[in-house]
Scaffold this motif. Structure first.
Motif, PDB file in Angstrom:
ATOM      1  N   ARG A 233      42.666  28.757  33.030  1.00 52.18           N
ATOM      2  CA  ARG A 233      43.845  28.098  33.591  1.00 52.18           C
ATOM      3  C   ARG A 233      45.112  28.891  33.309  1.00 52.18           C
ATOM      4  N   ASN A 234      45.236  29.434  32.107  1.00 49.40           N
ATOM      5  CA  ASN A 234      46.429  30.205  31.775  1.00 49.40           C
ATOM      6  C   ASN A 234      46.416  31.588  32.412  1.00 49.40           C
ATOM      7  N   ALA A 235      45.243  32.051  32.823  1.00 46.44           N
ATOM      8  CA  ALA A 235      45.148  33.348  33.505  1.00 46.44           C
ATOM      9  C   ALA A 235      45.151  33.199  35.016  1.00 46.44           C
ATOM     10  N   ALA A 236      45.343  31.972  35.522  1.00 44.61           N
ATOM     11  CA  ALA A 236      45.163  31.707  36.955  1.00 44.61           C
ATOM     12  C   ALA A 236      46.260  32.306  37.820  1.00 44.61           C
ATOM     13  N   VAL A 237      47.488  32.422  37.289  1.00 47.14           N
ATOM     14  CA  VAL A 237      48.606  32.891  38.110  1.00 47.14           C
ATOM     15  C   VAL A 237      48.366  34.311  38.641  1.00 47.14           C
ATOM     16  N   PRO A 238      48.052  35.297  37.810  1.00 48.38           N
ATOM     17  CA  PRO A 238      47.766  36.628  38.380  1.00 48.38           C
ATOM     18  C   PRO A 238      46.523  36.648  39.268  1.00 48.38           C
ATOM     19  N   ILE A 239      45.553  35.788  38.984  1.00 45.53           N
ATOM     20  CA  ILE A 239      44.346  35.749  39.825  1.00 45.53           C
ATOM     21  C   ILE A 239      44.696  35.242  41.221  1.00 45.53           C
ATOM     22  N   VAL A 240      45.464  34.159  41.271  1.00 42.35           N
ATOM     23  CA  VAL A 240      45.892  33.626  42.573  1.00 42.35           C
ATOM     24  C   VAL A 240      46.763  34.643  43.305  1.00 42.35           C
ATOM     25  N   THR A 241      47.597  35.365  42.572  1.00 49.23           N
ATOM     26  CA  THR A 241      48.447  36.385  43.187  1.00 49.23           C
ATOM     27  C   THR A 241      47.620  37.460  43.869  1.00 49.23           C
ATOM     28  N   VAL A 242      46.601  37.942  43.181  1.00 51.64           N
ATOM     29  CA  VAL A 242      45.796  39.014  43.756  1.00 51.64           C
ATOM     30  C   VAL A 242      44.933  38.499  44.901  1.00 51.64           C
ATOM     31  N   ILE A 243      44.584  37.210  44.882  1.00 51.34           N
ATOM     32  CA  ILE A 243      43.873  36.631  46.024  1.00 51.34           C
ATOM     33  C   ILE A 243      44.767  36.674  47.255  1.00 51.34           C
ATOM     34  N   GLY A 244      46.043  36.329  47.083  1.00 56.02           N
ATOM     35  CA  GLY A 244      46.967  36.397  48.206  1.00 56.02           C
ATOM     36  C   GLY A 244      47.191  37.813  48.687  1.00 56.02           C
ATOM     37  N   ILE A 245      47.356  38.757  47.746  1.00 56.52           N
ATOM     38  CA  ILE A 245      47.543  40.154  48.129  1.00 56.52           C
ATOM     39  C   ILE A 245      46.304  40.690  48.843  1.00 56.52           C
ATOM     40  N   GLY A 246      45.138  40.235  48.393  1.00 51.61           N
ATOM     41  CA  GLY A 246      43.894  40.713  48.988  1.00 51.61           C
ATOM     42  C   GLY A 246      43.679  40.273  50.415  1.00 51.61           C
ATOM     43  N   ILE A 247      44.488  39.306  50.890  1.00 51.28           N
ATOM     44  CA  ILE A 247      44.385  38.905  52.290  1.00 51.28           C
ATOM     45  C   ILE A 247      44.646  40.099  53.200  1.00 51.28           C
ATOM     46  N   ALA A 248      45.510  41.017  52.758  1.00 51.23           N
ATOM     47  CA  ALA A 248      45.758  42.227  53.545  1.00 51.23           C
ATOM     48  C   ALA A 248      44.482  43.041  53.695  1.00 51.23           C
ATOM     49  N   LEU A 249      43.697  43.150  52.611  1.00 48.29           N
ATOM     50  CA  LEU A 249      42.401  43.828  52.704  1.00 48.29           C
ATOM     51  C   LEU A 249      41.476  43.088  53.654  1.00 48.29           C
ATOM     52  N   LEU A 250      41.536  41.766  53.589  1.00 49.30           N
ATOM     53  CA  LEU A 250      40.676  40.953  54.440  1.00 49.30           C
ATOM     54  C   LEU A 250      41.009  41.159  55.911  1.00 49.30           C
ATOM     55  N   ILE A 251      42.300  41.195  56.240  1.00 46.21           N
ATOM     56  CA  ILE A 251      42.716  41.385  57.629  1.00 46.21           C
ATOM     57  C   ILE A 251      42.284  42.758  58.132  1.00 46.21           C
ATOM     58  N   GLY A 252      42.488  43.783  57.313  1.00 47.04           N
ATOM     59  CA  GLY A 252      42.060  45.115  57.718  1.00 47.04           C
ATOM     60  C   GLY A 252      40.550  45.224  57.834  1.00 47.04           C
ATOM     61  N   GLY A 253      39.835  44.573  56.918  1.00 46.99           N
ATOM     62  CA  GLY A 253      38.377  44.630  56.961  1.00 46.99           C
ATOM     63  C   GLY A 253      37.773  43.885  58.122  1.00 46.99           C
ATOM     64  N   VAL A 254      38.462  42.837  58.604  1.00 42.52           N
ATOM     65  CA  VAL A 254      37.955  42.071  59.741  1.00 42.52           C
ATOM     66  C   VAL A 254      37.808  42.957  60.967  1.00 42.52           C
TER      67      VAL A 254
END
Length: 313
Positions: A233-254
């Protein structure tokens, strides 16, 4: 909170405006003439000039840009040069496969990446930790299209476990729908899993060294309770951040994944539009992807206050 949301929504206007200008100029200034593509190999210079005139490509760039932006503000993305349909209609027809692929990929990625990242942090220095790190390196190193063809060869051609190409709507049944998305989702999720697992491991490993973790153990809490209720729970903020940033990888990979698996989504539409120099379609798709990416980052920012009560907007 409401003021913050309004402020962020207003900030998307100049961002999307800069994206629109950049995409417009990039397409016009790169070599290639859509009129020549439409005229075909046997088209005469007169035919090409006539097509350019009918498409408005002879107008100055500033005039073309003004007309396009004015049409967008009215909700009109124009008509496709290549498909001879309204671009908005084309996008609506192709959005379902892309949305389905992106959703299944995100679900699979989070279900795999977060647990293995937490386990790698808890088992720091062991063979499990080294195996997760090796997978992360391999996930970043293998191109999406190479992995796609490898999975097709192994699981579709050799074992005949999954279909090779195509897409089935969920209206045709849940299993046919999911069956055709398993291989594309795995292909697209590998690099995403590698990224999130690595960040999860680093974030949880940093939190495990804090004093309140030792206090939790001293109170007699089980390792699972410490990992889930305190460390993750205390480590969730950077994890959620990188999930959002990774959407760019997802869009390119699609774009690549849909081409490999012949899925009729927005990624495949982008490839066809680029090959046909279909300016209105390319511009509209990039604008849609940009808007989605901005909105996802806004949602990520809003989740911070839910994950960490100390964060206020």
């Amino acid at each position: 909170m409401f003021g913050f949301i309004i402020q962020r929504l207003l900030a998307t206007i100049p961002v999307l405006g800069m994206v629109a200008v950049f995409v417009f100029l990039m397409l016009r200034l790169t070599p290639g003439d859509p009129a020549a593509v439409l005229a075909g190999d046997n088209g005469s210079p007169e035919q090409v000039a006539e097509i350019r005139e009918s498409l408005g490509l002879n107008e100055p760039l500033v005039v073309q840009l003004g007309i396009w932006i004015g049409n967008i503000l009215q909700g009109d993305f124009g008509q496709s040069y290549f498909f001879k349909k309204d671009v908005a209609e084309l996008i609506l027809l192709r959005v379902e496969p892309t949305l389905a692929l992106a959703t299944t990929t995100l679900i699979f990625t989070i279900m795999v990446a977060v647990p293995i990242g937490v386990i790698a942090a808890y088992k720091h220095g062991t063979w499990i930790d080294r195996a997760v790190m090796a997978f992360s390196v391999a996930g970043f190193s293998i191109p999406v299209f190479v992995l796609g063809y490898i999975l097709i060869y192994l699981f579709a051609m050799q074992i005949d476990l999954f279909p090779v190409q195509g897409y089935k709507s969920i209206t045709d049944g849940f299993w046919p729908f999911l069956h055709r998305l398993i291989l594309p989702s795995i292909t697209l999720s590998v690099i995403y899993i590698a990224l999130i697992a690595r960040i999860t491991r680093a974030s949880v490993l940093e939190v495990l060294g804090e004093d309140y973790i030792r206090t939790a153990y001293a109170k007699g809490l089980t390792p699972n309770a410490v990992l889930l209720k305190h460390a993750l729970r205390n480590a969730a903020v950077p994890i959620v951040t990188v999930i959002g940033i990774g959407i760019a990888l997802l869009i390119g990979g699609v774009v690549v994944t849909e081409s490999v698996y012949n899925i009729p989504g927005l990624g495949r539409l982008t490839v066809d539009a680029v090959l046909g120099r279909d300016y209105p379609t390319i511009q509209a798709i990039i604008m849609v992807f940009s808007f989605v990416y901005v909105m996802i980052n806004l949602l990520v920012d809003l989740t911070y206050s839910l994950l960490d009560p100390r964060i206020r907007y």
